[in-house]
Enzyme design. Structure first.
Site, PDB file in Angstrom:
ATOM      1  N   PRO A  11       5.879  16.256  48.464  1.00 34.24           N
ATOM      2  CA  PRO A  11       6.637  17.236  49.250  1.00 34.24           C
ATOM      3  C   PRO A  11       6.633  16.990  50.751  1.00 34.24           C
ATOM      4  CG  PRO A  11       4.633  18.217  48.357  1.00 34.24           C
ATOM      5  CD  PRO A  11       4.799  16.882  47.694  1.00 34.24           C
ATOM      6  N   ASN A  12       7.812  17.180  51.306  1.00 40.38           N
ATOM      7  CA  ASN A  12       8.083  17.108  52.756  1.00 40.38           C
ATOM      8  C   ASN A  12       8.141  15.691  53.310  1.00 40.38           C
ATOM      9  OD1 ASN A  12       8.328  19.971  53.313  1.00 40.38           O
ATOM     10  ND2 ASN A  12       6.154  20.067  52.852  1.00 40.38           N
ATOM     11  N   ARG A  19      10.767  15.150  61.826  1.00 31.71           N
ATOM     12  CA  ARG A  19       9.914  16.172  62.444  1.00 31.71           C
ATOM     13  C   ARG A  19       8.488  15.625  62.598  1.00 31.71           C
ATOM     14  NH1 ARG A  19      11.476  21.229  58.720  1.00 31.71           N
ATOM     15  NH2 ARG A  19      13.690  20.773  58.589  1.00 31.71           N
ATOM     16  N   TYR A  24       3.242  11.801  61.945  1.00 31.51           N
ATOM     17  CA  TYR A  24       3.724  10.950  60.853  1.00 31.51           C
ATOM     18  C   TYR A  24       4.611   9.786  61.289  1.00 31.51           C
ATOM     19  CZ  TYR A  24       1.913  14.828  58.104  1.00 31.51           C
ATOM     20  OH  TYR A  24       1.092  15.771  57.557  1.00 31.51           O
ATOM     21  N   ASN A  74       1.716   8.882  47.252  1.00 34.18           N
ATOM     22  CA  ASN A  74       1.339   9.800  48.322  1.00 34.18           C
ATOM     23  C   ASN A  74       1.784  11.172  47.825  1.00 34.18           C
ATOM     24  OD1 ASN A  74       0.920  11.371  50.536  1.00 34.18           O
ATOM     25  ND2 ASN A  74       1.929  10.010  51.999  1.00 34.18           N
ATOM     26  N   ALA A  77       0.906  17.271  50.138  1.00 33.55           N
ATOM     27  CA  ALA A  77       0.068  18.478  50.033  1.00 33.55           C
ATOM     28  C   ALA A  77      -0.471  18.691  48.614  1.00 33.55           C
ATOM     29  CB  ALA A  77       0.859  19.696  50.488  1.00 33.55           C
ATOM     30  N   HIS A  80      -4.153  17.923  47.454  1.00 32.98           N
ATOM     31  CA  HIS A  80      -5.284  18.831  47.647  1.00 32.98           C
ATOM     32  C   HIS A  80      -5.291  20.003  46.667  1.00 32.98           C
ATOM     33  CE1 HIS A  80      -5.256  16.445  51.261  1.00 32.98           C
ATOM     34  NE2 HIS A  80      -4.090  16.950  51.632  1.00 32.98           N
ATOM     35  N   ASP A  87      -3.936  15.274  36.099  1.00 31.08           N
ATOM     36  CA  ASP A  87      -3.905  15.045  34.651  1.00 31.08           C
ATOM     37  C   ASP A  87      -2.868  13.990  34.268  1.00 31.08           C
ATOM     38  OD1 ASP A  87      -5.916  16.865  34.239  1.00 31.08           O
ATOM     39  OD2 ASP A  87      -4.611  18.514  33.655  1.00 31.08           O
ATOM     40  N   GLU A  98      -3.855   5.610  45.744  1.00 32.17           N
ATOM     41  CA  GLU A  98      -3.502   6.820  46.504  1.00 32.17           C
ATOM     42  C   GLU A  98      -3.337   6.444  47.970  1.00 32.17           C
ATOM     43  OE1 GLU A  98      -6.542   9.844  46.178  1.00 32.17           O
ATOM     44  OE2 GLU A  98      -5.763  10.962  47.903  1.00 32.17           O
ATOM     45  N   HIS A 100      -2.267   7.785  52.054  1.00 33.00           N
ATOM     46  CA  HIS A 100      -1.916   8.814  53.036  1.00 33.00           C
ATOM     47  C   HIS A 100      -1.595   8.137  54.357  1.00 33.00           C
ATOM     48  CE1 HIS A 100      -3.050  11.910  50.295  1.00 33.00           C
ATOM     49  NE2 HIS A 100      -4.152  11.234  50.051  1.00 33.00           N
ATOM     50  N   SER A 102      -1.669   9.700  57.360  1.00 37.65           N
ATOM     51  CA  SER A 102      -2.668  10.148  58.335  1.00 37.65           C
ATOM     52  C   SER A 102      -4.072   9.985  57.756  1.00 37.65           C
ATOM     53  CB  SER A 102      -2.414  11.622  58.685  1.00 37.65           C
ATOM     54  OG  SER A 102      -2.552  12.438  57.535  1.00 37.65           O
ATOM     55  N   ARG A 107      -8.577  15.476  59.923  1.00 39.01           N
ATOM     56  CA  ARG A 107      -7.717  16.647  60.031  1.00 39.01           C
ATOM     57  C   ARG A 107      -8.430  17.907  59.507  1.00 39.01           C
ATOM     58  NH1 ARG A 107      -1.834  15.243  58.025  1.00 39.01           N
ATOM     59  NH2 ARG A 107      -1.451  17.121  59.231  1.00 39.01           N
TER      60      ARG A 107
HETATM   61  O1  CA2 Z   1      -1.045  11.806  55.612  1.00 34.57           O
HETATM   62  C1  CA2 Z   1      -0.394  11.935  54.582  1.00 34.57           C
HETATM   63  O2  CA2 Z   1       0.299  11.019  54.121  1.00 34.57           O
HETATM   64  C2  CA2 Z   1      -0.365  13.286  53.843  1.00 34.57           C
HETATM   65  O3  CA2 Z   1      -0.321  13.032  52.450  1.00 34.57           O
HETATM   66  C3  CA2 Z   1       0.889  13.983  54.304  1.00 34.57           C
HETATM   67  C4  CA2 Z   1       1.025  15.412  53.772  1.00 34.57           C
HETATM   68  C5  CA2 Z   1      -0.243  16.215  54.011  1.00 34.57           C
HETATM   69  O4  CA2 Z   1      -0.133  17.483  53.385  1.00 34.57           O
HETATM   70  C6  CA2 Z   1      -1.476  15.491  53.494  1.00 34.57           C
HETATM   71  O5  CA2 Z   1      -2.608  16.265  53.803  1.00 34.57           O
HETATM   72  C7  CA2 Z   1      -1.606  14.122  54.128  1.00 34.57           C
HETATM   73  C8  CA2 Z   1       2.179  16.140  54.458  1.00 34.57           C
HETATM   74  C9  CA2 Z   1       3.496  15.447  54.382  1.00 34.57           C
HETATM   75  C10 CA2 Z   1       4.448  16.163  55.278  1.00 34.57           C
HETATM   76  O6  CA2 Z   1       5.319  15.221  55.823  1.00 34.57           O
HETATM   77  C11 CA2 Z   1       6.053  15.590  56.901  1.00 34.57           C
HETATM   78  C12 CA2 Z   1       6.731  14.572  57.537  1.00 34.57           C
HETATM   79  C13 CA2 Z   1       7.475  14.847  58.634  1.00 34.57           C
HETATM   80  C14 CA2 Z   1       7.578  16.144  59.100  1.00 34.57           C
HETATM   81  C15 CA2 Z   1       6.910  17.161  58.451  1.00 34.57           C
HETATM   82  C16 CA2 Z   1       6.159  16.892  57.337  1.00 34.57           C
END
Ligand code: CA2
Length: 146
Positions: A11-12, A19, A24, A74, A77, A80, A87, A98, A100, A102, A107
């Protein structure tokens, strides 16, 4: 024939480059995937991509990845929170990495716990979008028996 690797983003991550560039980066998911396709080709892998904001769709895609030779995920969210994704990954016998973008350990505390790490071969985090390339190298080494 090149080994097939499925790269799944949660997601996202469709918002990459649009953004929060301070966390990111400036590259869009399309930019990243294009770059990964040519890098994969260079090291003899064949990649396909999937992104969804919907947990069940990610579970379905993981189930279908049994036909691939490896999976890079990846879960964003859902990393977590999702027992369903854990599963689904557990039921796959192919190598799994896996990723990420960041460094989740630098964080908020709620990001320090990954539910899926227990089922993957390795975790790469904190290298920005290069985390994906490092994961491709990692999975290539596993598949080559190195
Ligand atoms: O660091 C990562 O790749 C994460 O998987 C990114 C997730 C975050 O919830 C994990 O804790 C770490 C969030 C992805 C959101 O991506 C965005 C990208 C651009 C703008 C807003 C959100």
């Amino acid at each position: 024939m090149s080994k097939k690797i499925e790269i799944i983003n949660g997601p996202n991550l469709n918002l990459l480059g649009k953004r929060e560039p301070d966390i990111y980066g400036k590259s869009t998911l399309e930019d990243i995937n294009k770059d990964l396709s040519s890098y994969a080709k260079k090291i003899g892998l064949d990649v396909s991509f999937f992104q969804s904001n919907i947990e069940g769709e990610i579970v379905n895609q993981i189930q279908q990845s049994e036909k691939s030779d490896g999976i890079i995920i990846n879960a964003a969210a859902f990393t977590h929170t999702s027992v369903a994704i854990l599963d689904a990954l557990k039921s796959l016998s192919i190598p799994k990495i896996e990723v990420h973008i960041s460094n989740i350990y630098k964080r908020e505390e709620f990001r320090h716990k990954s539910l899926i790490s227990q089922t993957v071969n390795g975790v790469i985090c904190g290298f920005g979008i290069n985390s994906y390339k490092l994961a491709l190298e990692g999975i290539k080494n596993i598949l080559d028996g190195n």
